[in-house]
Write a protein that holds these residues in place. Structure first.
Motif, short mmCIF file in Angstrom:
data_model
loop_
_atom_site.label_atom_id
_atom_site.label_comp_id
_atom_site.label_asym_id
_atom_site.label_seq_id
_atom_site.Cartn_x
_atom_site.Cartn_y
_atom_site.Cartn_z
N GLU A 3 36.84 30.51 46.06
CA GLU A 3 35.72 29.90 45.38
C GLU A 3 36.12 29.01 44.09
O GLU A 3 37.07 29.43 43.41
N ASP A 164 31.65 33.88 40.12
CA ASP A 164 32.61 33.51 41.15
C ASP A 164 32.91 32.02 41.05
O ASP A 164 32.70 31.39 40.01
N GLY A 199 36.59 33.72 44.18
CA GLY A 199 36.82 34.76 45.17
C GLY A 199 36.37 36.14 44.77
O GLY A 199 36.57 37.10 45.53
N GLY A 201 33.96 39.37 44.00
CA GLY A 201 32.70 40.04 44.26
C GLY A 201 32.42 41.03 43.14
O GLY A 201 33.19 41.14 42.18
N HIS A 231 28.14 35.90 46.16
CA HIS A 231 28.70 35.11 47.26
C HIS A 231 29.82 35.83 48.01
O HIS A 231 29.98 35.63 49.22
N ASN A 232 30.60 36.61 47.28
CA ASN A 232 31.75 37.28 47.91
C ASN A 232 31.50 38.76 48.21
O ASN A 232 32.42 39.46 48.62
N LYS A 234 30.29 40.06 50.75
CA LYS A 234 29.89 39.79 52.14
C LYS A 234 29.73 41.06 52.98
O LYS A 234 29.00 41.05 53.96
#
Length: 368
Positions: A3, A164, A199, A201, A231-232, A234
């Motif tokens: 990211e 991020d 990158g 989270g 975003h990370n 996931k």
């Protein structure tokens, strides 16, 4: 996924305008340079210093300045303009926009101030070290720098960012995080300390010493800490996600800081009907966890201020539509519907700033 305090405009008389401006600029320049005593010698490979520039500065377009200062918080006052018409923008450290491009008519100068956070590494906390000290860059269509002052501001309030790659100080163009564009909207008196990192989270940000623990150790009473992590995440379960955010916000409060939850920017992923009403766009993760909804619920349950950036960016991207919204992201350059361009980061930073001001989380006097 990888990211302005004391801002003034000065106009010189028409008769002998150029000489008058040069004289006034030289007087202020001397005063400012003496006041700081922070400039460093020219570095190997640096551009040649032009006549009339402050010590530590060189070049013409751009003008680049380096000050050999220790990590900390510094107030910068710049006198822009001169005998000819100018147009000058200011960035600091790793491409942080401190001042949007500012026009000055021939024979006019404007004084602009901002507060800058200097640290090592200067960009992403887990990225390259960058250049020690403070680096400033004066660019734009016709950059003009008539005077410069840099002074320590150890007690200035700080606005910390935990996020991020959509938030961080991106080193390489065209990638730009909204946190990188936020400082331009703030006058001197508050600094943006951007600890966002590509990158990350919620768990990795909490666990990595250079990230949340570094923020926590620096938070002072009344400092804002904005947290945008999703975003990370996931494959993060809802209970783990909420526990991570709860721990961060509780620890900020324990230091006397003020946490603010920020839901993630949308991805530019349109439905056939021109809306973003789908899980990809709205950050529903691979386990079916609606991360923005979890953040909203946590903010409500624990009385934490919330900037619903998901809703705000959704509205803006849908307003522009599938074609025009490409300019907010890196679609044309990288076929990237997640990371923002300079324009997108600038617009999204303005949305964040608007909410902070509307909720009275920052005083109007520090908003440019």
């Amino acid at each position: 996924m990888r990211e302005h305090t004391g801002e003034r405009t000065t106009e010189r008389p028409r008769a002998g305008r150029g000489a008058s401006v040069r004289h006034a600029g030289a007087v202020l320049l001397a005063a400012l340079t003496v006041a700081t005593a922070l400039s460093s010698p020219a570095r190997a490979g640096a551009p040649e210093r032009a006549p009339g520039l402050p010590a530590g500065c060189a070049g013409t377009s751009p003008v680049v300045c380096h000050f050999a200062v220790a990590p900390g918080t510094y107030e910068v006052t710049a006198l822009l303009g001169g005998a000819t018409a100018g147009s000058t923008g200011v960035s600091a450290e790793t491409r942080r926009t401190m001042l949007a491009e500012t026009a000055t008519a021939a024979g006019r100068t404007v004084r602009r101030g901002f507060t800058v956070n200097v640290r090592e590494p200067e960009g992403e906390p887990t990225g390259p070290a960058g250049s020690p000290g403070l680096d400033l860059r004066f660019d734009g269509a016709a950059p003009l720098l008539a005077g410069l002052r840099v002074t320590p501001a150890p007690r200035a309030p700080q606005l910390f960012l935990a996020g991020d790659s959509t938030v961080c100080d991106q080193a390489g163009e065209p990638y730009t995080g909204w946190g990188q564009q936020l400082p331009q909207y703030l006058r001197a008196g508050i600094s943006v300390a951007n600890y966002a990192d590509s990158g990350e989270g919620s768990q990795s940000f909490l666990d990595t010493p250079a990230l949340f623990p570094a923020v926590e150790s620096r938070v002072g009473r009344g400092d804002l800490v904005l947290v945008q992590l999703a975003h990370n995440d996931k494959q993060t379960h809802a209970d783990v996600y909420r526990a991570n955010l709860t721990e961060m916000t509780d620890r900020v409060r324990a230091r006397g800081g003020r946490p603010v939850l920020v839901t993630p920017i949308v991805r530019r992923w349109f439905n056939a009907d021109g809306t973003l009403d789908n899980g990809t766009a709205l950050n529903v993760n691979g386990l079916g966890v609606d991360l923005p909804a979890e953040m909203r619920a946590l903010a409500r349950d624990r009385g934490i201020p919330l900037v619903d950036l998901t809703a705000l960016t959704k509205r803006r991207v849908e307003e522009l539509g599938p074609e025009a919204s490409k300019a907010l992201f890196l679609y044309d350059e990288k076929r990237d519907n997640t990371h923002t361009s300079v324009r997108g980061a600038t617009e999204f930073a303005a949305l964040v700033l608007g909410e902070l001001r509307a909720q009275r989380l920052i005083p109007g006097r520090v908003v440019r």
